[in-house]
Structure formats: structure tokens, C-alpha cells
Design an enzyme around this catalytic site. Structure first.
Site, PDB file in Angstrom:
ATOM      1  N   GLU A  12      42.351 -55.700  26.264  1.00 48.31           N
ATOM      2  CA  GLU A  12      42.155 -54.495  27.074  1.00 48.31           C
ATOM      3  C   GLU A  12      40.873 -54.570  27.900  1.00 48.31           C
ATOM      4  O   GLU A  12      39.908 -53.856  27.637  1.00 48.31           O
ATOM      5  CB  GLU A  12      42.104 -53.262  26.165  1.00 48.31           C
ATOM      6  CG  GLU A  12      43.347 -53.040  25.351  1.00 48.31           C
ATOM      7  CD  GLU A  12      43.133 -52.120  24.170  1.00 48.31           C
ATOM      8  OE1 GLU A  12      44.134 -51.741  23.536  1.00 48.31           O
ATOM      9  OE2 GLU A  12      41.957 -51.794  23.859  1.00 48.31           O
ATOM     10  N   ARG A  20      35.793 -52.829  32.089  1.00 52.01           N
ATOM     11  CA  ARG A  20      34.588 -53.121  32.865  1.00 52.01           C
ATOM     12  C   ARG A  20      34.697 -54.466  33.573  1.00 52.01           C
ATOM     13  O   ARG A  20      34.300 -54.611  34.735  1.00 52.01           O
ATOM     14  CB  ARG A  20      33.380 -53.128  31.924  1.00 52.01           C
ATOM     15  CG  ARG A  20      32.041 -53.324  32.616  1.00 52.01           C
ATOM     16  CD  ARG A  20      30.967 -53.748  31.605  1.00 52.01           C
ATOM     17  NE  ARG A  20      31.012 -52.971  30.389  1.00 52.01           N
ATOM     18  CZ  ARG A  20      30.298 -51.868  30.170  1.00 52.01           C
ATOM     19  NH1 ARG A  20      29.488 -51.423  31.106  1.00 52.01           N
ATOM     20  NH2 ARG A  20      30.388 -51.223  29.026  1.00 52.01           N
ATOM     21  N   CYS A  49      18.324 -31.585  38.977  1.00 52.09           N
ATOM     22  CA  CYS A  49      17.147 -30.879  38.448  1.00 52.09           C
ATOM     23  C   CYS A  49      16.892 -31.325  37.005  1.00 52.09           C
ATOM     24  O   CYS A  49      16.991 -30.547  36.054  1.00 52.09           O
ATOM     25  CB  CYS A  49      17.377 -29.377  38.528  1.00 52.09           C
ATOM     26  SG  CYS A  49      15.883 -28.418  38.230  1.00 52.09           S
ATOM     27  N   GLU A  50      16.591 -32.614  36.852  1.00 54.05           N
ATOM     28  CA  GLU A  50      16.323 -33.227  35.552  1.00 54.05           C
ATOM     29  C   GLU A  50      15.295 -34.331  35.744  1.00 54.05           C
ATOM     30  O   GLU A  50      15.480 -35.200  36.608  1.00 54.05           O
ATOM     31  CB  GLU A  50      17.595 -33.859  34.963  1.00 54.05           C
ATOM     32  CG  GLU A  50      18.664 -32.888  34.545  1.00 54.05           C
ATOM     33  CD  GLU A  50      18.346 -32.179  33.247  1.00 54.05           C
ATOM     34  OE1 GLU A  50      17.473 -32.676  32.489  1.00 54.05           O
ATOM     35  OE2 GLU A  50      18.960 -31.136  32.988  1.00 54.05           O
TER      36      GLU A  50
END
Length: 445
Positions: free
Chosen positions: A290, A293, A361-362
Site C-alpha cells: 500500500e 507517500r 494566528c499561531e
């Protein structure tokens, strides 16, 4: 930045992918933009298929759709003669809407809902990969209600730990996935599964992790699975016609990453199967794998537009792009690293070390720390390589940021395969209760 597949620098000094200038893609589709090198995706598919053909064993190569799942990708997988594994009703629905052959779909997941199971049985998919005893009973019951007999593999944890990030290691004993080989639950599961009237046991599945750069883990998994198969044959007179050894084949993200050629991974797996099953006079099983990536990872590039900068003398210079953790959460999740270049000034030499910040906003919304680039200007196009896997798939609407478009490029042509989200898409499922509408009217009056 390492140039993968058809990527090159053209005579304008621009990054070109699939014969299409990156700046032209930006002009037509905007940014952020996921760009997939279709020729490289197909090449990777063919490398797996040809490697298994060379082994002489029966096989199925099932693309792990969790890496990147859209209908156009399903079409490529079908055209390249591969199967497909899904892990949710959404992935299954996408595959069916794309017209993918249901008999070549495998359904994974550690908590399949009754609705998902019914949907998959009704579609007559090829196989369920069963993850626990609860699912075993539920699947048999639903199949019985529908008067069907469904094919299954049992997912086992072989006790092999891959050399990878702890969050993407799955073959060890302490895992949420599968029946454990060491404590006897895998054997009990085989016994129980073989006694169910509406389940057809094909064999077992194991997956040891992701982004693996060596073959020893696959060899060890094959050895353990073979020993287990021999034990099951002896004690229960059950023979496995199928063995699935999962995926996890690594790709090159950064200099120093050392993935092996696809053929080397496949030869190690098939040789180990032949050796360990052959030594015990066991019928050679059909081998399933499988890859996810390794099919799409290095075929993907994300294009951004450079916005603001912040220079802290003696500390760091931040360069902000118009995307970030909403289109690529992997640096925040896994401390993943990426290479990048200025796509519109690709031949210019590096002049400064900068860090690439996202717009969320992090404080943790950082895509790349400390990368050498030419002097960066507002409006430049930043290309980040190897974003084909788990970027679009994990994208979110945090801060109500719209998810990017996706294009495939090949032979000088670009094709839109996912539209950029609109503002209407963002609020499309929102509902304001009538009582709140009434309050708003009374306040305004």
C-alpha cells in the site's frame, strides 16, 4: 532545492514543472496552489507494478489514498492498473464517484462505523482490513443481514518498530492498530474470523510505519508473518492466500534523506516472502502492498506568494507567505522539514538566511526554519517541494482560510482537479437558528 521528476529551471530563470512555468500557473490559478507532476506520479505507479511483475509472485499494489485523495487521482490509479485503499466513507465515496472499480477497493480503519460498513458492503468492495474484535463481530452481523459474504484481512501488529517518527510508527506492540502478535490476540482473531459464516478470511495485514529508508524492517515483518502463518496452518488448518505488508516506503524531502529505489524495497519484500514461506513448504501467497507517500509525495509542489517580512537584528528574519499550517500542517505535527526556492528567480544565488512563516494566528505556524534564499521581495513566488502527500489531505479551514486549488501538470498542459474554495464554501454549511435571527431584528429595531 532538489528538482524532482520533470521539474527544471527554464531559460527565463523560472521553475518549470511538467513543462509549465510556475509563474504562469500562479497567474492563472493564484496562490497558494498545489501542483502535481502527473508524469512523476505515473512513473512511481509503474515502478511498483513492474517490480512486482519481475518477482513472479501474484500481487496487488493498492494506492493508500489517505496520502492524497481526489477523483482525478483515482482515475490515474485505475489507469495504472492498481488497487485503492480507503479509510473512511468520504474516501470511499470519492472513489465510487470517480468510477473506480469497487472490487479493487480495500477498506481500512480502526473504528469503521456501521454506516461505513453498510456503504462498503452495498458497493461490493474487494476487501475489509479488520482491526479489532468489535469490528469482526459487527462486520459479520451486517454482512449476514445483507446476505453477503465479504473478504477480509486481519491487521496484526508484528512487533517491528520502524526507524521513523513515533507518531507514524504503527507496527510496534503499543499501537492503536491491529491484533497483537505477541500476546495471542492475533491467533484468537484468526480462529474467530474463520468461524464466522459471513466472512471470508484471505490472510493478514501488517504495516510497520512510514518514511522508512531501509529494508530490514520489511524483512523482519515478513519473517514474523510467515512464522505466524505456519503456526495457524498447524493449529487451525487455515492457510492464508494473501499477505499484505503495508506501505511506508520513504521519499527524499531534504538533503541527507536516503530512500531506496522502489525496486529494492519490492525485491526485499518478495525475496523474504519466498524464503520464509518456501522454507516451510507453504503455498506462496499473493502479496499486497500500500504505497501512498512514495507515489505522490515528491510529485507535489506548493506555490505561495511572499507577503510581509519581519527582521529581528541578530536573531532572525521572518518571511510570511499567504498559506501555512492550513495547507501544510506537517511541520507543526511532526517537525517535518522541506526545501524551497524562489520560483520566479530560480537562478539567483542565496544572499540571506530566512525563516518561512505562515499567515495563521499561531506562533507555531512555521513552514521552514532557517533557509538560504536570494534577497526576498514582496510578491515573489516561493515553491516548496515534496508536498504531494499529507498536505492537501490534511488541509483545514483554520482561521476560516480557504483551501487551495490543485492542478495536475503534464506535457506543457495544466488541468484544474480541485477548485479553490470560495467564501460561500466557507459559510455554506453554517446555519443561524431562527431565534437568533429574531434577536438580531429586535436589537436592530
Amino acid at each position: 532545492m532538489y528538482l524532482h521528476g520533470t521539474s527544471k529551471i527554464n531559460n527565463k530563470g523560472h521553475l518549470e514543472i511538467g513543462g509549465v512555468d510556475a509563474t504562469a500557473l500562479v497567474s492563472e490559478y493564484g496562490t497558494p496552489l498545489y501542483v502535481f507532476d502527473e508524469a512523476l506520479v505515473r512513473q512511481r505507479c509503474r515502478e511498483f507494478v513492474s517490480a512486482f511483475q519481475a518477482s513472479g509472485l501474484k500481487y496487488q499494489v493498492a494506492y493508500a489514498s489517505k496520502a492524497f485523495m481526489v477523483m482525478a487521482m483515482c482515475r490515474i490509479v485505475e489507469e495504472e492498473g492498481m488497487s485503492l485503499d480507503v479509510v473512511s466513507d468520504g474516501e470511499l465515496y470519492t472513489a465510487l464517484q470517480a468510477g473506480f472499480p469497487a472490487e479493487r477497493i480495500h477498506f481500512h480503519g480502526n473504528n469503521k462505523t456501521p454506516e461505513e460498513i453498510e456503504m462498503a458492503i452495498d458497493a461490493r468492495i474487494g476487501c475489509f482490513v479488520v482491526d479489532n474484535f468489535d469490528e469482526l463481530q459487527l462486520l459479520n452481523a451486517i454482512a449476514g443481514e445483507k446476505r453477503q459474504k465479504v473478504n477480509i484481512l486481519l491487521r496484526i501488529t508484528p512487533g517491528v518498530e520502524a526507524h521513523t517518527h513515533e507518531y507514524i510508527s504503527t507496527g510496534q506492540t503499543d499501537s492503536k492498530f491491529g491484533f497483537d502478535l505477541g500476546n495471542g490476540s492475533a491467533f484468537r482473531a484468526i480462529k474467530e474470523a474463520s468461524e464466522q459464516a459471513h466472512l471470508q478470511l484471505l490472510g493478514v495485514h501488517s504495516h510497520i510505519g512510514s518514511q522508512i529508508f531501509e529494508v530490514e524492517g520489511f524483512r523482519m515483518a515478513a519473517e514474523k508473518v510467515a512464522a505466524f502463518a505456519v503456526e495457524v496452518r498447524k493449529e487451525l488448518s487455515v492457510i492464508f492466500p494473501v499477505i499484505n505488508l503495508g506501505g511506508g516506503f520513504g521519499i527524499r524531502y531534504m538533503e541527507g534523506d536516503t530512500p531506496l529505489p522502489v525496486a529494492v524495497y519490492v525485491k526485499a519484500i518478495t525475496d523474504a516472502i519466498k524464503e520464509n514461506f518456501g522454507a516451510n513448504d507453504y503455498p506462496l501467497p499473493e502479496i499486497w502492498v500500500e504505497p501512498g507517500r512514495s507515489i505522490v509525495g515528491d510529485a507535489g509542489t506548493t506555490l505561495y506568494t511572499i507577503g510581509t517580512t519581519k527582521d529581528i537584528p541578530g536573531v532572525r528574519k521572518y518571511i510570511a507567505v499567504n498559506g501555512g499550517m492550513t495547507d501544510n500542517p506537517r511541520p507543526a505535527l511532526y517537525e517535518s522539514e522541506y526545501e524551497a526556492m524562489l520560483a520566479n528567480r530560480a537562478t539567483e544565488q542565496p544572499e540571506e538566511v530566512v525563516s518561512i512563516a505562515g499567515k495563521c494566528c499561531e506562533s507555531g505556524d512555521m513552514l521552514i526554519w532557517d533557509i538560504q534564499l536570494p534577497k526576498v521581495h514582496v510578491g515573489d513566488v516561493l515553491a516548496v517541494s515534496c508536498t504531494g502527500a499529507y498536505n492537501y489531505a490534511m488541509a483545514s479551514n483554520y482561521n476560516r482560510i480557504r483551501r487551495p486549488a490543485v492542478v495536475f501538470v503534464k506535457d506543457g498542459q495544466s488541468d484544474l482537479v480541485v477548485k479553490r474554495e470560495t467564501y460561500n464554501d466557507i459559510v455554506g454549511n453554517d446555519v443561524i437558528p431562527e431565534r437568533m435571527k429574531q434577536v438580531s431584528k429586535s436589537v436592530s429595531s
